[in-house]
Design a protein around this motif. Sequence first.
Motif, PDB file in Angstrom:
ATOM      1  N   PHE A 130     -67.515 -50.723  74.027  1.00  0.00           N
ATOM      2  CA  PHE A 130     -66.788 -49.520  74.439  1.00  0.00           C
ATOM      3  C   PHE A 130     -67.184 -48.415  73.961  1.00  0.00           C
ATOM      4  CE2 PHE A 130     -64.506 -53.037  77.148  1.00  0.00           C
ATOM      5  CZ  PHE A 130     -64.697 -52.903  77.729  1.00  0.00           C
ATOM      6  N   ASP A 131     -67.438 -47.677  74.735  1.00  0.00           N
ATOM      7  CA  ASP A 131     -68.357 -46.067  73.847  1.00  0.00           C
ATOM      8  C   ASP A 131     -66.354 -45.113  73.271  1.00  0.00           C
ATOM      9  OD1 ASP A 131     -70.246 -46.314  74.326  1.00  0.00           O
ATOM     10  OD2 ASP A 131     -70.462 -45.796  76.374  1.00  0.00           O
ATOM     11  N   GLU A 132     -65.255 -45.353  74.702  1.00  0.00           N
ATOM     12  CA  GLU A 132     -64.239 -45.091  74.200  1.00  0.00           C
ATOM     13  C   GLU A 132     -63.369 -46.465  74.142  1.00  0.00           C
ATOM     14  OE1 GLU A 132     -63.640 -41.842  77.585  1.00  0.00           O
ATOM     15  OE2 GLU A 132     -65.495 -41.536  77.777  1.00  0.00           O
ATOM     16  N   ALA A 133     -61.691 -45.559  73.358  1.00  0.00           N
ATOM     17  CA  ALA A 133     -61.013 -46.580  73.658  1.00  0.00           C
ATOM     18  C   ALA A 133     -59.371 -46.149  73.325  1.00  0.00           C
ATOM     19  CB  ALA A 133     -60.847 -47.253  72.384  1.00  0.00           C
ATOM     20  N   GLU A 134     -58.807 -46.287  74.491  1.00  0.00           N
ATOM     21  CA  GLU A 134     -57.508 -45.832  74.976  1.00  0.00           C
ATOM     22  C   GLU A 134     -56.429 -46.768  74.334  1.00  0.00           C
ATOM     23  OE1 GLU A 134     -56.698 -43.385  78.623  1.00  0.00           O
ATOM     24  OE2 GLU A 134     -58.410 -42.578  77.985  1.00  0.00           O
ATOM     25  N   VAL A 135     -55.552 -46.670  73.666  1.00  0.00           N
ATOM     26  CA  VAL A 135     -54.648 -47.848  72.679  1.00  0.00           C
ATOM     27  C   VAL A 135     -53.546 -47.633  72.686  1.00  0.00           C
ATOM     28  CG1 VAL A 135     -54.651 -49.298  70.561  1.00  0.00           C
ATOM     29  CG2 VAL A 135     -56.625 -47.773  70.628  1.00  0.00           C
ATOM     30  N   ARG A 136     -52.542 -48.615  73.412  1.00  0.00           N
ATOM     31  CA  ARG A 136     -51.565 -48.036  73.375  1.00  0.00           C
ATOM     32  C   ARG A 136     -50.560 -49.156  72.739  1.00  0.00           C
ATOM     33  NH1 ARG A 136     -52.916 -46.796  79.646  1.00  0.00           N
ATOM     34  NH2 ARG A 136     -53.523 -44.772  79.068  1.00  0.00           N
ATOM     35  N   GLY A 137     -49.387 -49.104  72.087  1.00  0.00           N
ATOM     36  CA  GLY A 137     -48.279 -50.139  71.816  1.00  0.00           C
ATOM     37  C   GLY A 137     -47.013 -49.614  71.726  1.00  0.00           C
ATOM     38  N   ASP A 138     -46.102 -50.521  71.173  1.00  0.00           N
ATOM     39  CA  ASP A 138     -44.986 -50.103  71.711  1.00  0.00           C
ATOM     40  C   ASP A 138     -43.726 -50.054  70.096  1.00  0.00           C
ATOM     41  OD1 ASP A 138     -44.015 -52.095  70.875  1.00  0.00           O
ATOM     42  OD2 ASP A 138     -44.238 -53.247  72.678  1.00  0.00           O
ATOM     43  N   SER A 139     -45.064 -50.057  69.346  1.00  0.00           N
ATOM     44  CA  SER A 139     -44.251 -49.854  67.914  1.00  0.00           C
ATOM     45  C   SER A 139     -44.455 -48.440  67.306  1.00  0.00           C
ATOM     46  CB  SER A 139     -45.645 -50.648  66.644  1.00  0.00           C
ATOM     47  OG  SER A 139     -45.240 -50.453  64.968  1.00  0.00           O
ATOM     48  N   GLN A 140     -44.485 -47.675  67.000  1.00  0.00           N
ATOM     49  CA  GLN A 140     -43.914 -45.786  66.836  1.00  0.00           C
ATOM     50  C   GLN A 140     -44.667 -46.012  65.866  1.00  0.00           C
ATOM     51  OE1 GLN A 140     -40.048 -43.313  67.176  1.00  0.00           O
ATOM     52  NE2 GLN A 140     -41.737 -41.716  66.859  1.00  0.00           N
TER      53      GLN A 140
END
Length: 198
Positions: A130-140
């Motif tokens: 993949f060229d772009e990564a939108e990363v999401r997590g619940d650890s602030q």
Amino acid sequence: MPVVECDVDDARDRLEAAGAAFSEGKTDHERWHADLGDAHAVAYDDKLVVQGGSPTDITAVVEPDRGGRVHVYFDGASRGNPGPSAVGWVLVSEDGIVAEGGETIGRATNNQAEYEALLAGLEAADGFGFDEAEVRGDSQLIVKQVKGAWDTNDPELREKRVRVRELLERFEEWSLTHVPREVNDRADKLANEALDED
């Protein structure tokens, strides 16, 4: 359990080049079985059904580089902090779930498990091309540390942060966002299921 629609002869060639082990199909509909790393694939006429603890060991080999954008969800779990720990991650593209995984990682703190989950998700996304990564997590804490807003005095976490940044730089564009736990429920479930099964 990812299903890869593909030319199974081409997939077999790619898997052979990667060192997979093959066996005959067990029914009239199964063409062959393959094992590579911690993944197992069953080939049918026009698709592979991939199973195992790390399906990307096979899917990253048989699918051509995708390009485009992927959403990476990650979550780590620790029972005892430190204690038995596991990671969960999910890759989602415009076509739906590309791959997901959950596995135990031994004894770790919750923050160590969160970093390991992020690393596993990023490595999988990179493996798919993949060229772009939108990363999401619940650890602030992880999000703030990786983005540089918060520092860490823990040498092991600093080392993991450096590795995360190295992986992020492989993407043309990336973002890292803190999300509520309910948005991250699939990755959370995978990590906890891995702990429950261990």
